[in-house]
Design a protein around this motif. Structure first.
Motif, mmCIF file in Angstrom:
data_model
loop_
_atom_site.group_PDB
_atom_site.id
_atom_site.type_symbol
_atom_site.label_atom_id
_atom_site.label_comp_id
_atom_site.label_asym_id
_atom_site.label_seq_id
_atom_site.Cartn_x
_atom_site.Cartn_y
_atom_site.Cartn_z
ATOM 1 N N GLY A 224 0.807 -1.209 0.000
ATOM 2 C CA GLY A 224 0.000 0.000 0.000
ATOM 3 C C GLY A 224 0.838 1.255 0.000
ATOM 4 O O GLY A 224 2.071 1.238 0.032
ATOM 5 N N GLY A 225 0.147 2.370 -0.022
ATOM 6 C CA GLY A 225 0.821 3.657 -0.046
ATOM 7 C C GLY A 225 0.299 4.563 1.050
ATOM 8 O O GLY A 225 -0.768 4.316 1.627
ATOM 9 N N ILE A 226 1.060 5.622 1.347
ATOM 10 C CA ILE A 226 0.664 6.553 2.388
ATOM 11 C C ILE A 226 0.787 7.976 1.869
ATOM 12 O O ILE A 226 1.538 8.248 0.922
ATOM 13 C CB ILE A 226 1.525 6.392 3.656
ATOM 14 C CG1 ILE A 226 3.021 6.511 3.294
ATOM 15 C CG2 ILE A 226 1.244 5.082 4.351
ATOM 16 C CD1 ILE A 226 3.927 6.506 4.498
ATOM 17 N N ALA A 227 0.047 8.868 2.499
ATOM 18 C CA ALA A 227 0.119 10.297 2.182
ATOM 19 C C ALA A 227 0.332 11.058 3.486
ATOM 20 O O ALA A 227 -0.287 10.736 4.517
ATOM 21 C CB ALA A 227 -1.158 10.758 1.498
ATOM 22 N N PHE A 228 1.207 12.066 3.439
ATOM 23 C CA PHE A 228 1.529 12.848 4.630
ATOM 24 C C PHE A 228 1.359 14.319 4.328
ATOM 25 O O PHE A 228 1.861 14.819 3.317
ATOM 26 C CB PHE A 228 2.969 12.557 5.068
ATOM 27 C CG PHE A 228 3.446 13.431 6.196
ATOM 28 C CD1 PHE A 228 2.769 13.467 7.406
ATOM 29 C CD2 PHE A 228 4.580 14.224 6.047
ATOM 30 C CE1 PHE A 228 3.218 14.278 8.450
ATOM 31 C CE2 PHE A 228 5.036 15.028 7.081
ATOM 32 C CZ PHE A 228 4.348 15.060 8.284
ATOM 33 N N GLU A 229 0.631 15.019 5.193
ATOM 34 C CA GLU A 229 0.413 16.450 5.047
ATOM 35 C C GLU A 229 1.123 17.142 6.218
ATOM 36 O O GLU A 229 0.659 17.076 7.363
ATOM 37 C CB GLU A 229 -1.084 16.740 5.070
ATOM 38 C CG GLU A 229 -1.460 18.087 4.431
ATOM 39 C CD GLU A 229 -1.203 19.246 5.388
ATOM 40 O OE1 GLU A 229 -0.386 20.137 5.065
ATOM 41 O OE2 GLU A 229 -1.818 19.253 6.458
ATOM 42 N N PRO A 230 2.286 17.790 5.964
ATOM 43 C CA PRO A 230 3.122 18.306 7.050
ATOM 44 C C PRO A 230 2.458 19.355 7.940
ATOM 45 O O PRO A 230 2.680 19.359 9.152
ATOM 46 C CB PRO A 230 4.335 18.887 6.313
ATOM 47 C CG PRO A 230 4.383 18.163 5.020
ATOM 48 C CD PRO A 230 2.950 17.931 4.662
ATOM 49 N N ARG A 231 1.678 20.258 7.378
ATOM 50 C CA ARG A 231 1.151 21.363 8.189
ATOM 51 C C ARG A 231 0.238 20.873 9.303
ATOM 52 O O ARG A 231 0.230 21.412 10.406
ATOM 53 C CB ARG A 231 0.432 22.360 7.287
ATOM 54 C CG ARG A 231 1.412 23.245 6.518
ATOM 55 C CD ARG A 231 0.719 24.294 5.693
ATOM 56 N NE ARG A 231 1.683 25.244 5.132
ATOM 57 C CZ ARG A 231 1.397 26.122 4.174
ATOM 58 N NH1 ARG A 231 0.169 26.183 3.686
ATOM 59 N NH2 ARG A 231 2.324 26.936 3.721
ATOM 60 N N SER A 232 -0.536 19.836 9.015
ATOM 61 C CA SER A 232 -1.409 19.279 10.054
ATOM 62 C C SER A 232 -0.827 18.010 10.651
ATOM 63 O O SER A 232 -1.420 17.424 11.562
ATOM 64 C CB SER A 232 -2.795 18.968 9.470
ATOM 65 O OG SER A 232 -2.687 17.988 8.443
ATOM 66 N N CYS A 233 0.330 17.585 10.111
ATOM 67 C CA CYS A 233 0.986 16.339 10.539
ATOM 68 C C CYS A 233 0.013 15.165 10.443
ATOM 69 O O CYS A 233 -0.036 14.290 11.319
ATOM 70 C CB CYS A 233 1.537 16.461 11.958
ATOM 71 S SG CYS A 233 2.880 15.293 12.283
ATOM 72 N N ALA A 234 -0.780 15.141 9.367
ATOM 73 C CA ALA A 234 -1.790 14.101 9.176
ATOM 74 C C ALA A 234 -1.268 13.013 8.240
ATOM 75 O O ALA A 234 -0.670 13.298 7.195
ATOM 76 C CB ALA A 234 -3.063 14.715 8.600
ATOM 77 N N TRP A 235 -1.491 11.749 8.637
ATOM 78 C CA TRP A 235 -1.111 10.593 7.834
ATOM 79 C C TRP A 235 -2.377 9.846 7.421
ATOM 80 O O TRP A 235 -3.324 9.746 8.195
ATOM 81 C CB TRP A 235 -0.227 9.639 8.635
ATOM 82 C CG TRP A 235 1.081 10.207 9.070
ATOM 83 C CD1 TRP A 235 1.320 10.981 10.170
ATOM 84 C CD2 TRP A 235 2.338 10.041 8.427
ATOM 85 N NE1 TRP A 235 2.646 11.305 10.248
ATOM 86 C CE2 TRP A 235 3.312 10.739 9.203
ATOM 87 C CE3 TRP A 235 2.765 9.369 7.283
ATOM 88 C CZ2 TRP A 235 4.654 10.781 8.865
ATOM 89 C CZ3 TRP A 235 4.108 9.405 6.936
ATOM 90 C CH2 TRP A 235 5.037 10.104 7.721
ATOM 91 N N GLU A 236 -2.361 9.301 6.221
ATOM 92 C CA GLU A 236 -3.490 8.463 5.805
ATOM 93 C C GLU A 236 -3.037 7.531 4.694
ATOM 94 O O GLU A 236 -2.030 7.777 4.014
ATOM 95 C CB GLU A 236 -4.662 9.311 5.328
ATOM 96 C CG GLU A 236 -4.394 10.141 4.102
ATOM 97 C CD GLU A 236 -5.601 10.965 3.674
ATOM 98 O OE1 GLU A 236 -5.839 11.049 2.460
ATOM 99 O OE2 GLU A 236 -6.291 11.524 4.557
ATOM 100 N N SER A 237 -3.759 6.448 4.532
ATOM 101 C CA SER A 237 -3.480 5.520 3.440
ATOM 102 C C SER A 237 -4.032 6.092 2.140
ATOM 103 O O SER A 237 -5.072 6.756 2.145
ATOM 104 C CB SER A 237 -4.129 4.157 3.721
ATOM 105 O OG SER A 237 -3.594 3.577 4.886
#
Length: 359
Positions: A224-237
């Motif tokens: 699988g893969g992941i996505a990271f949004e630095p400003r909110s420090c949010a991780w999701e598949s």
């Protein structure tokens, strides 16, 4: 009269960039000359040659908005050594010119571009992962040692957002240090790496591809893969559509992620819509299969580099520049600008990475 004489004497000084022109005017003129002509320009005079190797020229080019995207390519030879090249768009035949080798070549390094610099992050040396960071200053083609990462890595993902470099994975999270620093970020202004908090469920070891789309870093792992949004420090598949369709090395042009699917098609993924589309208009323009296809955003155009196996002891590296856009029906459409052979190398060589740097 004396004032005029002083200016005249200055304008005819042997240190002037261009005779009879004030240096600030001459700099304004010289900064507009395309980078591909700089090797010839350096032969004109010593003052001009000195200017070409000074930060002042590149600062002026940036202020005048005269920078140009240049392609940098890394190849691995059969003996596992790394070779670096930059593409010179000379007429009529573009070619790859060699660059100084990286001081400490590694396998499985991650790559990131920030400003005029290519960051080479980690990789294994004699089968041992390293935390080394090397910087290629593309203005002067000079290698510099960067601040080492907190954790040794190989086959990590990397991306640049908001002027900082993020690196994800490439390590086994089997110790507290590796687990806590599975993701980290470099602020080039301070020259320090800091840990980025990451949930346990995203900590895959190997990352085989990554890209930045919008405000997120997308990385494809073993499962699988992941996505990271630095400003909110949010991780999701990532969604299954992106996960299943992303094959090989990819790049992002105008918000669309492009990759080559090994079936002879270049596809683009619209993150907002969550769908893949074939890039049309190239059916008869390029070879059917592009071995080792690697991509980069070259100033808003899709640049594709691939390997062409030949008879004998050599293989060829080919390159294509493709204009991409959506037509009136919303379909992704490509228009081939140019393509051709740019280098011959010994058989057994392979493309490792290509990057675009604006200078």
């Amino acid at each position: 009269m004396m004032s005029w004489a002083c200016r005249s004497e200055e304008s005819e000084s042997p240190n002037n960039l261009i005779p009879y022109l004030p240096n600030d005017v001459a700099l304004n003129c010289l900064a507009r000359i395309p980078r591909s002509h700089h090797p010839t320009l350096s032969l004109v005079s010593k003052p001009i040659r000195s200017l070409l190797y000074s930060p002042l020229l590149f600062t002026t080019r940036s202020l005048l908005q005269c920078t140009q995207p240049l392609l940098y390519l890394t190849l691995r030879s059969r003996d596992s050594s790394l070779q670096w090249f930059t593409l010179h768009r000379t007429n009529p035949n573009p070619l790859l010119a060699p660059l100084p080798p990286i001081p400490s070549p590694a396998v499985g390094s991650a790559y990131a571009v920030l400003g005029p610099t290519i960051y080479v992050l980690g990789g294994s040396i004699q089968d041992v992962p390293s935390s080394h960071v090397w910087l290629l200053d593309c203005r002067f083609h000079r290698w510099l040692r960067g601040p080492p990462m907190r954790v040794a890595r190989e086959f990590a993902a990397a991306g640049v957002l908001h002027g900082k470099i993020y690196v994800l994975g490439g390590c086994v999270a089997d110790t507290w240090s590796r687990s806590a620093n599975w993701a980290e970020v470099l602020d080039p202004a301070s020259g320090r790496w800091e840990r980025v908090a990451s949930p346990t469920e995203v900590r895959e070891k190997w990352m085989h591809a990554s890209a930045v789309v919008g405000d997120r870093i997308y990385a494809m792992a073993d499962r699988g893969g992941i996505a990271f949004e630095p400003r909110s420090c949010a991780w999701e598949s990532v969604g299954g559509e992106l996960d299943h369709g992303w094959r090989g090395r990819a790049c992002v042009v105008e918000g669309i992620l492009y990759c080559y699917d090994y079936l002879g098609k270049i596809k683009g993924f619209d993150v907002g819509r969550g769908v893949w589309e074939e890039l049309k208009g190239l059916e008869n323009a390029l070879p059917r299969f592009l071995c080792g296809a690697t991509m980069a955003d070259l100033g808003g155009k899709l640049c594709v580099v691939w390997e062409c196996q030949c008879n004998g002891k050599e293989m060829e590296i080919w390159c294509a520049e493709i204009g991409v856009k959506k037509n009136s029906d919303g379909e992704l459409w490509g228009q081939l600008g140019w393509f051709g052979k740019v280098l011959s190398v010994p058989k057994g060589s392979s493309i490792v990475n290509c990057s675009s740097v604006s200078l």
